[in-house]
Design an enzyme around this catalytic site. Structure first.
Site, mmCIF file in Angstrom:
data_model
loop_
_atom_site.group_PDB
_atom_site.id
_atom_site.type_symbol
_atom_site.label_atom_id
_atom_site.label_comp_id
_atom_site.label_asym_id
_atom_site.label_seq_id
_atom_site.Cartn_x
_atom_site.Cartn_y
_atom_site.Cartn_z
ATOM 1 N N HIS A 49 0.705 -1.237 -0.034
ATOM 2 C CA HIS A 49 0.052 -0.149 0.029
ATOM 3 C C HIS A 49 0.825 1.234 0.017
ATOM 4 O O HIS A 49 0.411 2.434 -0.058
ATOM 5 C CB HIS A 49 -0.847 0.022 1.255
ATOM 6 C CG HIS A 49 -1.868 1.090 1.355
ATOM 7 N ND1 HIS A 49 -2.315 1.578 0.101
ATOM 8 C CD2 HIS A 49 -2.367 1.800 2.302
ATOM 9 C CE1 HIS A 49 -3.386 2.769 0.708
ATOM 10 N NE2 HIS A 49 -3.176 2.722 1.893
ATOM 11 N N CYS A 50 2.108 1.074 -0.020
ATOM 12 C CA CYS A 50 3.011 2.446 0.397
ATOM 13 C C CYS A 50 3.869 2.569 -0.827
ATOM 14 O O CYS A 50 3.837 3.710 -1.493
ATOM 15 C CB CYS A 50 3.734 2.065 1.579
ATOM 16 S SG CYS A 50 2.849 2.079 3.295
ATOM 17 N N ILE A 51 4.960 1.759 -1.117
ATOM 18 C CA ILE A 51 6.265 2.182 -1.995
ATOM 19 C C ILE A 51 5.587 2.144 -3.392
ATOM 20 O O ILE A 51 6.112 3.378 -4.037
ATOM 21 C CB ILE A 51 7.150 0.899 -1.856
ATOM 22 C CG1 ILE A 51 7.498 0.366 -0.419
ATOM 23 C CG2 ILE A 51 8.445 1.488 -2.619
ATOM 24 C CD1 ILE A 51 8.311 1.624 0.167
ATOM 25 N N ILE B 147 2.829 3.889 -4.547
ATOM 26 C CA ILE B 147 1.866 4.822 -4.249
ATOM 27 C C ILE B 147 2.359 6.070 -3.662
ATOM 28 O O ILE B 147 2.194 7.256 -4.685
ATOM 29 C CB ILE B 147 0.536 4.139 -3.538
ATOM 30 C CG1 ILE B 147 -0.347 3.117 -4.212
ATOM 31 C CG2 ILE B 147 -0.331 5.431 -3.267
ATOM 32 C CD1 ILE B 147 -1.127 2.412 -3.417
ATOM 33 N N ASP B 148 2.952 6.031 -2.713
ATOM 34 C CA ASP B 148 3.238 7.287 -1.973
ATOM 35 C C ASP B 148 4.244 8.280 -2.876
ATOM 36 O O ASP B 148 4.016 9.312 -2.712
ATOM 37 C CB ASP B 148 3.892 7.007 -0.467
ATOM 38 C CG ASP B 148 3.094 6.228 0.283
ATOM 39 O OD1 ASP B 148 1.756 5.935 -0.057
ATOM 40 O OD2 ASP B 148 3.391 5.590 1.356
#
Ligand SMILES: NC(=O)c1ccc[n+]([C@@H]2O[C@H](COP(=O)([O-])OP(=O)(O)OC[C@H]3O[C@@H](n4cnc5c(N)ncnc54)[C@H](O)[C@@H]3O)[C@@H](O)[C@H]2O)c1
Length: 428
Positions: free
Chosen positions: A259-261, A263-264
Site C-alpha cells: 500500500h506504500c512504496i 503509491i506514496d
C-alpha cells in the site's frame, strides 16, 4: 487518556493495541462494521496481529471498536489512520481523509488534539484537513483544538519491528500543537522525533518511501543489466553488503507491491506540479519498477522455450501472492500483474500462497476474486509446466519444490541454497 483511532487497518490496529497496552482507553472507529464486530469479539483479521492480544485489551476494557463517530465527543485525542490510495489517473485520492474530517468535525470538542497518520503530500494536514475540521466544527486549529501530523512506520511481517520501539516523527501546526501531540504519543511510545511543522513530518515519510522506491528500481535495473552479462545480482549484493559503511542492501523482485512504496512517491509528484517542480527520480523509478513483471514474463518464456515449450498453452503456478513475505496483504501485489500478463499470453494460471487461501475482492483485480490457492502436494505441483516464485514465504518448503517442479523461475533467490537440477531454476 481517552483516545480515538480512526481506521482499524494495518496501521490503526497495532497503534490502538499499543496505547491499550499502556493502559490508555482506546475507541477504535471504522466504517467497516464487519471489522468492528470481529474486533469486539476479540478476533484479529490480520495474520501478524494475534487475536489473543486483541481479546486481552477488549476484556481489560482498554479497547473497544465502534462505528459511532459521536464517541469522539468524549476523547482527548483523535488519530487518523485511513487509506491514501491513487485514483485511476494515478493522482492522490485523499477522499478518505476528507470524509473522516467531515465525520469528526461536528463532534470535535475544545482542547481535543487531532493527528493525521496517513501517508500523504505536504500540506494535507494544515490545508485540506484543517479546512474541513474548522468548517465543520466552528473551532480554530491551534487555538480551540490542536492539529498535528505523525507518520506511521510499520514493517508488517517483521517480528523484530515493534511499534513501541520505532521512533515517531511528529510535526505540529503550531508549537503548542506539537507539545500536545508529543504528550499523547509519549504515553505509549519510547522515542519521539519532533520536527518544525506538519509539512516537514509529511515530507519525512515521503522521503523514506521514495528512498526505497528509487533504490529498489536501481537494483532492478542492475539485475537486468548484469543478467545480460551473465552476472548474478544476488551474489553481487551479498558481496557489496559486507562493506561496513556507505552501502545498504536493497533486493530486486518482480515489481513493487503493497500500500506504500508503489503509491506514496506519486503523492509528491502530483503536489510538486503546483510549485512548477518535476520529480524525475520518482518517475524514473516508477518506470523501471513497473517494467519488472514484463521482464519476468520474458525470462519465463525463455525458460519454457529452452525446453521446447511455448507460454501459450502452458500451465503456470505463481508461488506467493502477497506483496511481501510473511504477510497476508495482497494490495498492489505484482503477482496480480504477472497473472494477467501470463493469461494474456495464453497460459493457464494458478497460485499457491499459504497465507491467502482464497482471493478476496480487490479494487483493481476483481476478476481474480474467489480464485483459490492450489494444494501443496506432489501431484498438484508437478502438474505445472513451470512454477514462478513471486514472493518467498518461509513457510514454503523449497526443497520439496525442487523435487516436484520441472521448471522454476525465481524472482526472489529463494532457491539459492536448495539442491536443484541443471537448468531447472532460472533467475528473473
Ligand atoms: N500498511 C502499512 O504498512 C503502512 C505503513 C506506513 C503507513 N501506511 C499508511 O497508513 C495509512 C493507512 O494504511 P493501512 O495499511 O492501515 O490501510 P488499511 O486499508 O489496512 O486500513 C484503513 C482502515 O480505514 C478504514 N476506513 C476507511 N475510510 C474510513 C472512514 N471514513 N472512517 C473510518 N474508517 C475508515 C477502512 O475500513 C480500513 O479498516 C495509509 O495512508 C498508508 O499509506 C501504511
Amino acid at each position: 487518556m481517552k483516545i480515538a483511532i480512526i481506521g482499524l487497518g494495518y496501521v490503526g490496529l497495532p497503534l490502538a493495541l499499543q496505547f491499550a497496552k499502556n493502559r490508555q482507553h482506546v475507541v477504535g472507529l471504522d466504517i467497516d462494521t464487519a471489522k468492528v464486530d470481529s474486533l469486539n469479539r476479540g478476533e484479529s483479521y490480520i495474520k501478524h496481529i494475534q487475536s489473543a492480544d486483541v481479546k486481552k485489551q477488549v476484556k481489560a476494557g482498554y479497547f473497544v471498536a465502534s462505528s459511532d463517530f459521536g464517541m469522539i465527543r468524549d476523547v482527548e485525542a483523535v488519530l487518523i489512520c485511513v487509506p491514501t490510495p491513487l485514483n485511476k489517473n494515478r493522482e492522490p485520492d485523499i477522499s478518505y481523509i476528507i470524509n473522516t474530517g467531515r465525520a469528526i468535525a461536528p463532534h470535535l470538542q475544545r482542547g481535543t488534539t487531532v493527528v493525521l497518520e496517513s501517508t500523504t503530500y505536504p500540506g494535507t494536514t494544515d490545508e485540506d484537513l484543517r479546512a474541513v475540521l474548522e468548517k465543520g466544527s466552528g473551532l480554530k486549529a491551534g487555538a480551540d483544538f490542536y492539529l498535528a501530523f505523525s507518520p506511521e512506520r510499520e514493517d508488517p511481517g517483521n517480528p523484530s519491528s515493534r511499534v513501541a520501539d520505532i521512533p515517531k516523527v511528529i510535526g505540529g501546526f503550531t508549537p503548542i500543537c506539537l507539545e500536545k501531540a508529543k504528550a499523547i504519543y509519549g504515553l505509549a511510545l519510547q522515542n519521539l522525533v519532533p520536527v518544525s511543522s506538519c509539512r516537514a513530518a509529511e515530507s519525512t515519510k515521503l522521503l523514506e518511501n521514495i528512498f526505497r522506491s528509487v533504490n529498489i528500481a536501481l537494483v532492478n535495473e542492475l539485475k537486468v543489466v548484469y543478467a545480460a552479462m551473465g552476472i548474478d545480482i544476488w551474489e553481487v549484493i551479498e558481496a557489496a553488503k559486507t562493506k561496513p559503511f556507505g552501502f545498504m542492501p536493497f533486493y530486486p523482485g518482480p515489481g513493487l507491491g503493497g500500500h506504500c512504496i508503489p503509491i506514496d512517491p506519486f503523492y509528491l509528484t502530483w503536489k510538486s506540479r503546483e510549485y512548477g517542480q518535476n520529480t524525475k527520480f520518482i518517475e524514473l523509478a516508477g518506470e523501471v519498477n513497473t517494467a519488472m513483471p514484463k521482464y519476468v514474463v520474458s525470462r519465463l518464456m525463455d525458460a519454457l522455450n529452452d525446453g521446447r515449450k511455448s507460454l501459450n498453452g502452458s500451465r503456470i503456478l505463481l508461488l506467493g501472492l502477497s506483496y511481501k513475505a510473511e504477510v497476508d496483504d495482497m494490495r498492489e501485489s505484482p503477482t496480480f500483474v504477472l497473472m494477467d500478463l501470463l493469461t494474456q499470453g495464453g497460459a493457464e494460471v494458478a497460485y499457491h500462497d499459504p497465507f491467502i487461501p482464497v482471493i478476496q475482492p480487490t479494487r483493481e483485480h476483481s476478476h481474480w476474486t474467489g480464485t483459490k490457492s492450489v494444494r501443496w502436494d506432489k501431484k498438484t505441483i508437478s502438474g505445472f509446466d513451470a512454477v514462478l516464485i513471486s514472493t518467498a514465504h518461509k513457510a514454503v518448503d523449497y526443497a520439496k519444490l525442487a523435487q516436484w517442479a520441472p521448471l522454476i523461475v525465481d524472482t526472489r533467490n529463494a532457491m539459492a541454497r536448495i539442491k536443484t537440477k541443471s537448468k531447472q531454476v532460472w533467475k528473473a
